[in-house]
Design a protein around this motif. Sequence first.
Motif, short mmCIF file in Angstrom:
data_model
loop_
_atom_site.label_atom_id
_atom_site.label_comp_id
_atom_site.label_asym_id
_atom_site.label_seq_id
_atom_site.Cartn_x
_atom_site.Cartn_y
_atom_site.Cartn_z
N GLY A 166 0.83 -1.19 0.00
CA GLY A 166 0.00 0.00 0.00
C GLY A 166 0.86 1.24 0.00
N ALA A 167 0.44 2.27 -0.72
CA ALA A 167 1.21 3.52 -0.78
C ALA A 167 0.26 4.70 -0.88
N VAL A 168 0.60 5.79 -0.16
CA VAL A 168 -0.18 7.02 -0.22
C VAL A 168 0.76 8.19 -0.46
N ASP A 169 0.23 9.24 -1.11
CA ASP A 169 1.06 10.42 -1.37
C ASP A 169 0.93 11.42 -0.22
N ARG A 170 1.49 12.60 -0.42
CA ARG A 170 1.50 13.61 0.63
C ARG A 170 0.10 14.08 1.00
N ASP A 171 -0.81 13.98 0.06
CA ASP A 171 -2.20 14.37 0.30
C ASP A 171 -3.04 13.22 0.86
N LEU A 172 -2.37 12.13 1.23
CA LEU A 172 -3.01 10.93 1.78
C LEU A 172 -3.90 10.22 0.75
N LYS A 173 -3.66 10.48 -0.51
CA LYS A 173 -4.38 9.80 -1.58
C LYS A 173 -3.73 8.44 -1.83
N VAL A 174 -4.54 7.39 -1.90
CA VAL A 174 -4.02 6.04 -2.15
C VAL A 174 -3.59 5.93 -3.61
N VAL A 175 -2.31 5.70 -3.83
CA VAL A 175 -1.78 5.60 -5.19
C VAL A 175 -1.40 4.15 -5.55
N LEU A 176 -1.39 3.28 -4.53
CA LEU A 176 -1.06 1.88 -4.81
C LEU A 176 -1.65 1.00 -3.71
N ASP A 177 -2.35 -0.04 -4.13
CA ASP A 177 -2.88 -1.04 -3.19
C ASP A 177 -3.04 -2.34 -3.98
N LYS A 178 -2.01 -3.18 -3.93
CA LYS A 178 -1.98 -4.37 -4.77
C LYS A 178 -1.56 -5.60 -3.97
N PHE A 179 -2.14 -6.75 -4.32
CA PHE A 179 -1.70 -8.04 -3.80
C PHE A 179 -0.56 -8.56 -4.67
N VAL A 180 0.37 -9.27 -4.03
CA VAL A 180 1.55 -9.78 -4.73
C VAL A 180 1.60 -11.30 -4.58
N LYS A 181 1.90 -11.96 -5.65
CA LYS A 181 1.98 -13.43 -5.63
C LYS A 181 3.36 -13.85 -5.14
N PRO A 182 3.46 -14.57 -4.02
CA PRO A 182 4.78 -15.01 -3.53
C PRO A 182 5.39 -16.06 -4.46
N SER A 183 6.71 -16.07 -4.54
CA SER A 183 7.40 -17.00 -5.43
C SER A 183 7.55 -18.39 -4.82
N LEU A 184 7.33 -18.51 -3.50
CA LEU A 184 7.44 -19.80 -2.82
C LEU A 184 6.13 -20.12 -2.11
N PRO A 185 5.86 -21.41 -1.84
CA PRO A 185 4.65 -21.78 -1.11
C PRO A 185 4.61 -21.13 0.28
N VAL A 186 3.43 -20.70 0.69
CA VAL A 186 3.25 -20.02 1.98
C VAL A 186 2.89 -21.05 3.05
N VAL A 187 3.58 -20.99 4.19
CA VAL A 187 3.26 -21.89 5.29
C VAL A 187 2.52 -21.17 6.42
N ASP A 188 2.58 -19.84 6.44
CA ASP A 188 1.89 -19.08 7.49
C ASP A 188 1.46 -17.73 6.92
N TYR A 189 0.15 -17.55 6.76
CA TYR A 189 -0.37 -16.29 6.23
C TYR A 189 -0.45 -15.21 7.31
N LYS A 190 -0.37 -15.61 8.58
CA LYS A 190 -0.47 -14.65 9.70
C LYS A 190 -1.71 -13.76 9.54
N THR A 191 -2.82 -14.37 9.17
CA THR A 191 -4.03 -13.62 8.83
C THR A 191 -4.48 -12.70 9.95
#
Length: 530
Positions: A166-191
């Motif tokens: 997640g990323a916001v600019d100086r005006d607190l506008k959201v400029v990035l909010d993306k999910f990323v696919k991990p390159s290895l299998p996940v053993v703990d999502y820490k949901t």
Amino acid sequence: MEHKLATAEKKVLVELVKLVQKQGLEGDNGGWKEFLNSYDKKLGSSLSDPSRRSNDVLVAFLSSFKKKEDVQLLARVLQCDANRNLIEKFKQESPDKETPEQRLVRMTITHPRYPIYYAFPSHAEDWFVTKSGNKQSKVIKSTRMLAIDCEMVTCEDGSEAVVRVGAVDRDLKVVLDKFVKPSLPVVDYKTEITGVTAEDLEKATLSVADIQKKLRRFLSKGTILVGHGLHNDLQVLKVDHARVIDTSLVFKYSGANNSRIPSLLNLCKSVLDEELRMEGAAHNCVHDAAAAMKLVLAVVEKGVETLIPQTEQMLEVEKTIHEAKKASLYLHKIPHNVPSQELRGVIMGDFKVDVKPPKKLGGYYSAEVVFSSQEEANEAFEKVDGDIVKDTMGLSQKMVQFKLNSGSVSRLYVRKNVQDGEEVSAKKRSNTEEEKNVSCKRQKRENDSEETTREENGSSQGSICEDHIKEIEELKEKLKTTVEENEELKEKLKAKDENEELKEKLKAKEREVEAQDKMITNLKKKLKKK
């Protein structure tokens, strides 16, 4: 490089030695302790605190690093120090020209922990390093800011992977909010912490490289990256950016506890008079990025002080954390190939596992096992099937050998997070494991928990003897394991008469047993002389 090291200040050399220790790097003569044992025949590694060693010793050790990536890392830290000196010089010569944003960048870069936290392996091919360009004046004067935060999960090799940015600019506008696919299998999502589930990542297609590309258009010349513990986010994103404001380094507590790193939750309460999230709620990287930006804007636009007092509420939170520590056990030196699920075969009871990733790829990882009460934690520790041993601080822990589902045998250590009414920080304890014998003038806890301080004069000899005893015990454990492996190989040889590979392994193990026997004998002789 040798000239740069020879002319560096001692505090910088000490930082470098601690850094390579932390990252488990080795020069031509091995790691720091191996180097001391060969370089200094008199004291060896019994005096391993780098701050108590001369510049010549520190330079000799650091000069033993020849690998390109290691030399680049050392050069980067030296450059960081040079940059800090230049920034301080600029401030002294032109105090009126320093903008509020630039002051916060300076406070981050000149913080003692900055060279350690931000010493990235950015020489690697998959890293993105921003360029400042030739127009340095525009870069320095730029007030453009971008705050970022990431959510991470634990992968099967024990490493951390970014799954949401997640990323916001100086005006607190959201400029990035993306999910990323991990390159290895996940053993703990820490949901419960990240708020990310397996379902969230099912449709994720972006890679870390894709996120780097998206960030490039924001990281124009002079853009300041903002975050809390920002180095963690840059590490998983594999981004090396020069101008940063890290609110965990900018803000600090007043009074005796000013060396502690304040949490983002506490900063929001103290500085912004806001609750970052409801108690027990999961993180949200967009909200956390916005919170870091708000903190920076409070200083830049409203002149809020960066030195903050600890309120009664904060102290109450610390007390709650301490109570939670009592209801947990700390597992460490867990081999990276041991799945965290198999830890339930070591500890009995109903608990949650919080996995701490290794500090280097393929290294040991650790985990906190959290119960609902201290009684349950104590009962579970008593039921752990292992030998009671002392750690480097004299506290009791259990060494456990157990069989994995694969059939192989592994080993780890289990200790209480709080012993005899005293809190033992898991992070501090794990650091202690890596930096044994930090000083001859160290604290020794006796079995009755009475704490005494060993004075420097007349105590170094006793410290060395104690180190020899510990080394003998460690060698005995290694010898025991080696002998067991030796016997296994012999059995395999009986079944495979002419297997030359196994024969060579057996010979190597026999040589290892002989060498370890000699080391134990020599150490015992040294003890008798003392």
